[in-house]
Scaffold this active site. Structure first.
Site, short mmCIF file in Angstrom:
data_model
loop_
_atom_site.label_atom_id
_atom_site.label_comp_id
_atom_site.label_asym_id
_atom_site.label_seq_id
_atom_site.Cartn_x
_atom_site.Cartn_y
_atom_site.Cartn_z
N CYS A 1 3.98 -14.91 -10.18
CA CYS A 1 2.91 -13.98 -9.86
C CYS A 1 2.98 -13.25 -8.58
CB CYS A 1 1.78 -15.08 -9.64
SG CYS A 1 0.10 -14.34 -9.15
N SER B 1 0.77 -1.03 0.01
CA SER B 1 0.08 0.05 0.07
C SER B 1 0.83 1.32 0.02
CB SER B 1 -0.84 0.04 1.36
OG SER B 1 -1.93 0.94 1.24
N THR C 1 -7.31 1.74 4.52
CA THR C 1 -6.86 0.96 5.78
C THR C 1 -7.48 1.24 6.90
OG1 THR C 1 -4.56 1.13 4.84
CG2 THR C 1 -4.71 0.38 6.74
N ARG D 1 -0.45 -4.22 -6.92
CA ARG D 1 -1.71 -4.81 -6.23
C ARG D 1 -2.88 -4.11 -6.46
NH1 ARG D 1 -5.28 -7.79 -4.58
NH2 ARG D 1 -5.63 -8.30 -2.47
N CYS E 1 -5.16 -9.75 -13.39
CA CYS E 1 -5.69 -10.63 -14.41
C CYS E 1 -7.18 -10.84 -14.28
CB CYS E 1 -4.63 -11.68 -14.73
SG CYS E 1 -4.56 -12.93 -13.15
#
Lengths: 628, 235
Positions: free
Chosen positions: A597, A126, A411, A375, A603
């Site tokens: 990955c 993050s 968060t 992410r 994806c």
């Protein structure tokens, strides 16, 4: 004996070569072809045969597979009061809150947290600029306990970038991106600290064990989860070391898998949780950590930008945070909305390109990159919140999605949702007069508690900002809307704007779009994909079925490549998807480098054919982020 | 057979993680970095547990030297099937300078204290690549050694060890008690599954200090500097 591979500069151990460099892959393709089990080809309606890519048992069930006949499939089972899937901010806050309540009321409560990362915080990524509201409620004495909130925000800057210039935009108090009172944190370290607090309270943490399956009672309510099986070979057959996962049963199971969780995806279908909300929309966030020249370091400085290199109709922007953790560390990154329309767009290369902007380069010059990761994150906000409770379970955190999009903060809301889930679950579990209709507890009080909390007010107020970008003027229309309606009305306008639909449906065919000319990485400021992936520390046991499963192995070449020129080769931030020529010479095939990955889930979100289904690999595989 | 096996397990930085040299060049960054059990130590534990399953040994004891965090590594060994663990507490400056000589002295002392009949170690650690601990331990104890083992068979009170050497394979027969170091092809380690991790929490780990064993862990080596390799092809 450790040698350094001269081709790809990675450490070659006698028995493991990390196949990260494309040159290594091509050179060794001949070797790999020998080791692959007899190629299974499937014939489809077209005359060409398709090499088998997917071998995972979720696509090819084992009860019909002759190789699995006679294998012992019984699982060891254990009982807990609450099982929490995911050891992130939401999951750990829920665990901590449950134990706090249990201690307060002198009740025994067994709380188990399963987490797919090898250690708590290793899959956390993050920015991050943390609003300490939820933390102040959960652990008021966090400072004495050593929470790693070391960098209060001192300077807050926002700008619109053009190719050469930077246009500063004043951040008036009241605008969502005002960061006064917040802290710049390395979220992975914060999550690790939360894990330590949880363990002190008696929570059972099990990092390295992924929840692979949801278990159901006979009445359809959720019974718990089962962890992943281990020891299945790449071709889907059992190895000598095969062992079944374990079942963890609970009165209620909290699902905190983060953005676009794979079990949550199943639960949406199972319990029809999305029938009254809009589909979730997403963005991909790519991040790097740099150690910069001390002279350029301004701890506490928070910079955000929009504009270049994205065009006005592609949502996205950047962040650059100066951390105060001893060495001159900077966390920077780029977010691209996954509703982009041009299949030639590569979020990774946009990120690398953005770093060459004069105002950014001046900070990075002379510095060293030490970490990389990516992410997906939620952008749907209020309109996309699904039904949150179902018999036996609840959804918490970024999994259903409580992110405040204009603030780019999720968060604090994730933590609060975990706390509320814990509180409502605790009252239900310890209620001695409870007559539950279902074996798994149904706790609609959680939704009611959320609606009364500050999360709801906050998300409602900013609900129209992200959708306001869906206009001809794109970014500028959106900023205008924010400036007028949000700043004056704070979201009290009576209308609620809609999103554009599924992100995967937004791509235009490749023939209607222009390829983007990206500059070559210079190796000092911008870098190539494979060296970046190496920095994420990601790895998976290579001899296991690829966890990027395809429902239909023929679709990638027939549709994704044919119509959209294979966008997965561009949106994957880890180089998992590659279209390579067939050994026979005519045509292409999709090669999935599952080992690379980084578990970003892009994806699964952006695949225009929605053919890719991300499932969890063997536990402890994935990135090894350290304080990302 | 009433034999007791001592297995050494070392906590090292995970092999897939990109190593970063500390800015002051005194070592590499370890704080917060993903660590795991040394792959060769996993193979050693697997071999010991296999011997126990064949009922050729009675007890497998996992030993690790280091600070508090090595307890996780011992727990993994317990989850794989070891019966109990010994944590030799070494931390701070002592841990940074801990090397094969000190570790082999600790193992020699433990072997005598626990009356071990067999010590199985990994052939080398992937962080320092020393490949010395097994050999030094055998020398200190004056025990025979079977290093780079790719096959180990117990025959009465002798150990048949097939060793991987440069020219091929060498088979030797050594008396017990002995030291064996595990090479890659000895076995495929089993996974530490969750039910076993839960059971491992109930197994005992005893804490011991090197001083209790009469071992001095001070090092006679001084690290002058640690540098990143220059890239190939550049002057």
């Amino acid at each position: 004996m450790v040698l350094s591979c001269s081709v790809c500069d990675v450490i070659v151990l006698p028995f493991i070569c990390i196949f990260k460099a494309r040159r290594c892959i091509r050179a060794l393709k001949a070797v790999r072809a020998e080791h692959v089990a007899p190629q299974v080809y499937s014939t489809r309606w077209s005359s060409s045969t398709v090499p088998r890519i997917t071998t995972h048992y979720t696509v090819y069930p084992r009860d019909k597979d002759p190789r699995w006949e006679g294998m012992e499939m019984e699982r060891f089972a254990d009982e807990a009061d609450v099982v929490i899937v995911g050891g992130g901010p939401a999951g750990l806050s829920a665990a901590i809150r449950l134990k706090q309540l249990a201690n307060q009321h002198e009740k025994e409560l067994r709380v188990c947290v399963v987490e797919k990362a090898s250690q708590i915080g290793a899959h956390t990524l993050s920015g991050a600029c943390l609003e300490p509201t939820a933390l102040n409620e959960l652990i008021p004495d966090w400072k004495e306990r050593g929470a790693p909130l070391n960098t209060p925000v001192t300077e807050d800057k926002f700008a619109i970038l053009t190719e050469k210039y930077r246009i500063p935009v004043p951040i008036l108090p009241g605008l969502p991106m005002n960061n006064h009172g917040n802290y710049l944190v390395r979220l992975g370290h914060f999550v690790r600290w939360l894990g330590e607090q949880a363990e002190e309270l008696g929570v059972e943490l099990y990092p390295g064990y992924a929840a692979a399956e949801v278990l159901f009672h006979e009445d359809g309510s959720v019974k718990g989860i089962a962890t992943n099986d281990v020891g299945i070979g790449k071709d889907g057959s059992p190895k000598d070391v095969f062992e079944r996962g374990m079942e963890l049963h609970a009165k209620v199971t909290l699902f905190g898998e983060g953005c676009h969780g794979h079990l949550a995806k199943q639960l949406y279908k199972q319990f029809n949780l999305r029938e009254n909300c809009e589909p979730q929309t997403y963005a991909i966030g790519l991040k790097e950590l740099w150690v910069i020249d001390e002279k350029k370091w301004r701890p506490g400085r928070t910079e955000h930008s929009v504009g270049w290199p994205l065009n006005r109709n592609t949502y996205g922007g950047s962040f650059l945070y100066h951390l105060n953790e001893g060495e001159p560390l900077v966390a920077l990154g780029f977010v691209v909305g996954l509703d982009y329309t041009n299949p030639y767009l590569s979020p990774f290369r946009e990120f690398q390109r953005w770093k060459h902007h004069p105002s950014i380069m001046s900070t990075l010059e002379g510095g060293n990159r030490i970490a990389y990761g990516a992410r997906a994150l939620n952008e749907g906000g209020f309109q996309s919140i699904p039904k949150l409770t179902f018999p036996g379970g609840m959804l918490i955190g970024c999994s259903p999605g409580f992110m405040n999009v204009p603030k780019i903060k999720g968060t604090h809301t994730a933590m609060k949702s975990g706390m509320l889930a814990a509180e409502t679950a605790f009252s239900k579990i310890t209620d001695e007069n409870l007559q539950s209709e279902t074996a798994g507890l149904y706790i609609p009080e959680y939704k009611e508690a959320l609606e009364k909390s500050w999360i709801w007010k906050e998300l409602y107020a900013v609900r129209n900002i992200r959708p306001s970008f869906h206009n001809y003027f794109g970014l500028y229309g959106g900023m205008l809307y924010t400036g007028i309606f949000y700043w004056f009305l704070r979201g009290k306008e009576p209308w609620t704007l809609k999103h554009n639909g599924l992100d995967s449906a937004q791509l235009k065919p490749a023939k209607d779009c222009a390829p983007i000319e990206y500059p070559k990485p210079d190796g000092k400021i911008s870098f190539d994909l494979l060296s970046s992936v190496a920095l994420s520390g990601t790895n998976h046991e290579h001899d296991q079925p690829p966890h990027l499963t395809l429902k239909d192995d023929s679709v990638p070449v027939a549709q994704n490549l044919a119509i959209y020129d294979g966008p997965e080769q561009r949106f994957c931030p880890a180089g998992v998807y590659e279209y390579v020529p067939l050994e026979t010479g005519d045509g292409m095939r999709l090669q999935i480098n599952a080992q690379n990955c980084v578990h970003c889930k892009t994806c699964d979100i952006k695949d225009p054919s929605q053919n890719i289904n991300w499932v969890v690999p063997e536990g402890s595989g994935g990135p090894a982020y350290n304080g990302m | 057979m009433s034999a007791r096996v001592l297995v050494g397990v070392k906590r090292v930085i995970d092999y897939a993680v990109k190593i970063r040299v500390k800015p002051d060049r005194t070592g590499v960054v370890t704080d917060g970095v993903k660590h795991s059990m040394n792959p060769f130590c996993e193979i050693a534990v697997e071999e010991a547990v296999k011997l126990k399953e064949k009922k050729l040994v009675k007890e497998v004891v996992a030993v690790s030297c280091g600070p508090q965090q090595v307890q996780e590594t011992i727990r993994t060994a317990l989850a794989m099937g070891a019966d109990r663990g010994i944590h030799v507490e070494v931390s701070g400056k002592d841990y940074e300078t801990l090397g094969p000589l000190q570790v082999s002295k600790i193992f020699a002392a433990l072997a005598k204290k626990e009356q071990a009949d067999l010590i199985i170690l990994g052939k080398q650690a992937i962080d320092d690549d020393c490949n010395q601990t097994g050999q030094m331990t055998a020398a200190l104890l004056d025990w025979p050694q079977g290093t780079f083992a790719s096959e180990v068979t117990l025959e009465a009170d002798k150990l048949k060890v097939v060793r991987e050497i440069d020219g091929g394979l060498e088979t030797i027969k050594i008396n017990l008690p002995a030291v064996v170091t595990a090479d890659l092809r000895l076995n495929t380690p089993r996974y530490a599954t969750l039910p076993n991790i839960m059971k491992a929490k109930k197994k005992k780990i005893t804490n011991v200090k090197p001083a209790d064993l009469g071992v001095d862990v001070s090092s006679r080596l001084e690290v002058l500097k640690v540098e990143k390799l220059k890239e190939a092809g550049r002057i």
